[in-house]
Design a protein around this motif. Sequence first.
Motif: not given
Length: 422
Positions: A73, A84, A418
């Motif tokens: 991220v 995200w 994620l």
Amino acid sequence: MSRNDLPPTTPTTPSFLRTGLSRRGMLRAVGGLTLAGALGAFTARSAGAAPTVWNHPGGIHHPGDINRAKVKVAAGLDPWYSDWQVLVANAHSASTWTANPQAIVYRGGSYTQNYPILYNDIAAAYQNALRWLITGDTAHADCAAAICNAWSSTLTELNGNSDACLAAGIYGWQFANVGELLRDYDGFDLAAFQQMMLNVFYPWNHGFLRDHNFTCITHYWANWDLCNIASILAIAILCEDGDKFDEAVTYFQSGAGNGAIENAVPFLYTDDDGYALGQWQESGRDQGHTIMGMGQAGVICEMAYNQGVDLYGYDDSRFFKAAQYVAKYNTGLDVPYTTYSWGSGTNCAYNEQTVISDASRGQIRPVWAMLHYHYNRIKHLDDKYIWSMSNDFVGIEGGGGDYGTTSGGFDQFGFGQLMYAK
């Protein structure tokens, strides 16, 4: 990746993420945790053996998962960053979310149905916990901890009709996993939360698997067993309770009800392209509940794996064959089907389903990314149908509220790219 690739940390970041870790350093920091997700190494203990050293966090996420999401991220890399952005945009992820704890949660029966309050608060706690773990922003940790503390100081009972067993199972494994992520945060009352899980949720889970409300053992669909197995397993990890860990794993492997893997996947096949498939117990019922089963069984396998027990591969990867079967049918392809029969009620009245159900076929639930990234990237299996369902149909997974406001949209946490992409 080098240490310099890691995003900056602050003293508020969880201890297991405060430094850039070499391979050897990560092994030390994780304390022997199964690191297949992060490092590609895994050695399973004998099936059903509770850990002698517990790995924390070690529910549906381990430090390797969290550190990888943190790194990707920060670097803006996909698919992590795209997922995200979905997380951040979700209203449940706001640090301003306010808990609404109830003394008694009702699901089913003539009572006022207040269980949506619980599953919305759990989704908010989980999503805020992820935002804290990935960014170090304590506003989100404070929010997640406040939700958990409010419920652990208020909730005394689950009630309703037999559907209360579903509430105990689904919200039990979910809430316990939030507690597992927060366990080292100073603002979180771990002891009170553990007592809530042990005193309010576990008795329902254990009682249901023991007697199934005194009905025929085949009366309840697989999901009923599976969510209660998942809750017992999550509570065991949260509370470092070896007996409960073994209870959950043993039932998944060889229990009498439909949540035991051989009963959940009663028929095996090989399709024309050579792919092994397994008919899921609820396939003749509808596809929404069938896909739900992929999520409930998946979290059981993930939690056990993160404590060193490989249920993903148990019984010659029987669950993998089921996931391939369910995915193949729900991407629009044909699958074989064998008449499924069972006994229901207290007298085991005969029932049968002679064809697979097309009800809710192709339903979108965020359960597939976790399965793909385990079976394809860790076990290196050709998961053609799972991958197609994940990539071509579901896409980047959202979370609470992204799949509707009813309970089905909250039966799984989501955000699979994620937290599981490798």
